[in-house]
Design a protein around this motif. Structure first.
Motif, PDB file in Angstrom:
ATOM      1  N   LYS A  95      -7.499  -4.991   0.009  1.00  0.00           N
ATOM      2  CA  LYS A  95      -6.775  -6.174   0.461  1.00  0.00           C
ATOM      3  C   LYS A  95      -6.255  -6.898  -0.763  1.00  0.00           C
ATOM      4  CE  LYS A  95     -10.233  -7.159   3.787  1.00  0.00           C
ATOM      5  NZ  LYS A  95     -11.264  -8.140   4.108  1.00  0.00           N
ATOM      6  N   GLU A 124      -4.501   1.470   2.427  1.00  0.00           N
ATOM      7  CA  GLU A 124      -5.529   2.484   2.632  1.00  0.00           C
ATOM      8  C   GLU A 124      -5.140   3.709   1.836  1.00  0.00           C
ATOM      9  OE1 GLU A 124      -7.099   1.657   7.193  1.00  0.00           O
ATOM     10  OE2 GLU A 124      -5.768   3.352   6.763  1.00  0.00           O
ATOM     11  N   TYR A 139      -1.732  -7.891   5.745  1.00  0.00           N
ATOM     12  CA  TYR A 139      -3.004  -8.575   5.913  1.00  0.00           C
ATOM     13  C   TYR A 139      -2.711 -10.060   6.074  1.00  0.00           C
ATOM     14  CZ  TYR A 139      -7.580 -10.438   4.723  1.00  0.00           C
ATOM     15  OH  TYR A 139      -8.761 -11.125   4.749  1.00  0.00           O
ATOM     16  N   THR A 174      -1.637  -2.341  10.693  1.00  0.00           N
ATOM     17  CA  THR A 174      -1.404  -1.043  10.051  1.00  0.00           C
ATOM     18  C   THR A 174      -0.462  -0.207  10.898  1.00  0.00           C
ATOM     19  OG1 THR A 174      -3.402  -0.291  11.155  1.00  0.00           O
ATOM     20  CG2 THR A 174      -3.615  -0.916   8.851  1.00  0.00           C
ATOM     21  N   LYS A 194      -5.584  -7.371  10.213  1.00  0.00           N
ATOM     22  CA  LYS A 194      -4.991  -6.235   9.496  1.00  0.00           C
ATOM     23  C   LYS A 194      -3.983  -5.586  10.421  1.00  0.00           C
ATOM     24  CE  LYS A 194      -9.347  -4.854   7.762  1.00  0.00           C
ATOM     25  NZ  LYS A 194     -10.315  -3.770   7.815  1.00  0.00           N
ATOM     26  N   TYR A 253      -2.214  -4.894   2.670  1.00  0.00           N
ATOM     27  CA  TYR A 253      -3.378  -4.091   2.985  1.00  0.00           C
ATOM     28  C   TYR A 253      -3.032  -2.642   2.701  1.00  0.00           C
ATOM     29  CZ  TYR A 253      -6.969  -1.846   5.781  1.00  0.00           C
ATOM     30  OH  TYR A 253      -8.004  -1.058   6.192  1.00  0.00           O
ATOM     31  N   LYS A 281     -12.506   7.243   1.154  1.00  0.00           N
ATOM     32  CA  LYS A 281     -11.457   6.376   1.677  1.00  0.00           C
ATOM     33  C   LYS A 281     -11.577   4.999   1.011  1.00  0.00           C
ATOM     34  CE  LYS A 281      -8.662   6.083   5.462  1.00  0.00           C
ATOM     35  NZ  LYS A 281      -7.729   7.188   5.537  1.00  0.00           N
ATOM     36  N   ARG A 286     -10.106   1.017   1.013  1.00  0.00           N
ATOM     37  CA  ARG A 286      -9.312   0.006   1.720  1.00  0.00           C
ATOM     38  C   ARG A 286      -9.179  -1.194   0.798  1.00  0.00           C
ATOM     39  NH1 ARG A 286     -12.727   2.051   5.727  1.00  0.00           N
ATOM     40  NH2 ARG A 286     -11.507   3.245   7.238  1.00  0.00           N
TER      41      ARG A 286
END
Lengths: 81, 81
Positions: free
Chosen positions: B6, B43, A41, A8, A6, B41, B2, B4
């Protein structure tokens, strides 16, 4: 061995793409969504079978190519395949 | 809470970006790397506190905006914040 990486953006780095997604979600009627951050990713197969060696190798790949360590963090997960 | 997410290309869908990374890694001297796949990815913070509700909501976001379900899969992880 399978590696999942990952990448970020670091905290404090502006994320216009994330902001655009946040606005789009809000326009679609999804309220209460905050602090959207988009990253990358990656999945790859690596011939290495030893976990420690594989991790070192993947870290090297991240430092050299996969992540821009000035503005990005990376997180590596390994799984024997 | 939160979330996450993918987003990955489905098996069988060509991934030229992953292929380019594979070639670049090989050009840098990283051998034994195979089957590189690049995904997204994400968040985000969601106001929902109930896990089941939050999951339904994030799934809806994925179906509507975040993933192209014709060619992409998505995987959601939730964490109370």
């Amino acid at each position: 061995m399978k590696a999942r990486i990952k990448v970020t953006l670091k905290n404090g780095v502006l994320d216009p793409q994330g902001k655009a997604i946040e606005n789009a979600l809000s326009a679609l009627g999804f309220d209460g969504v905050d602090d959207v951050r988009q990253g990358k990713y990656l999945e790859l197969d690596i011939a290495e079978t030893d976990e420690a060696c594989a991790r070192t190798r993947v870290e090297e790949m991240c430092e050299k190519l996969l992540a821009n360590t000035v503005i990005e963090n990376y997180d590596i997960e390994l799984e024997a395949s």
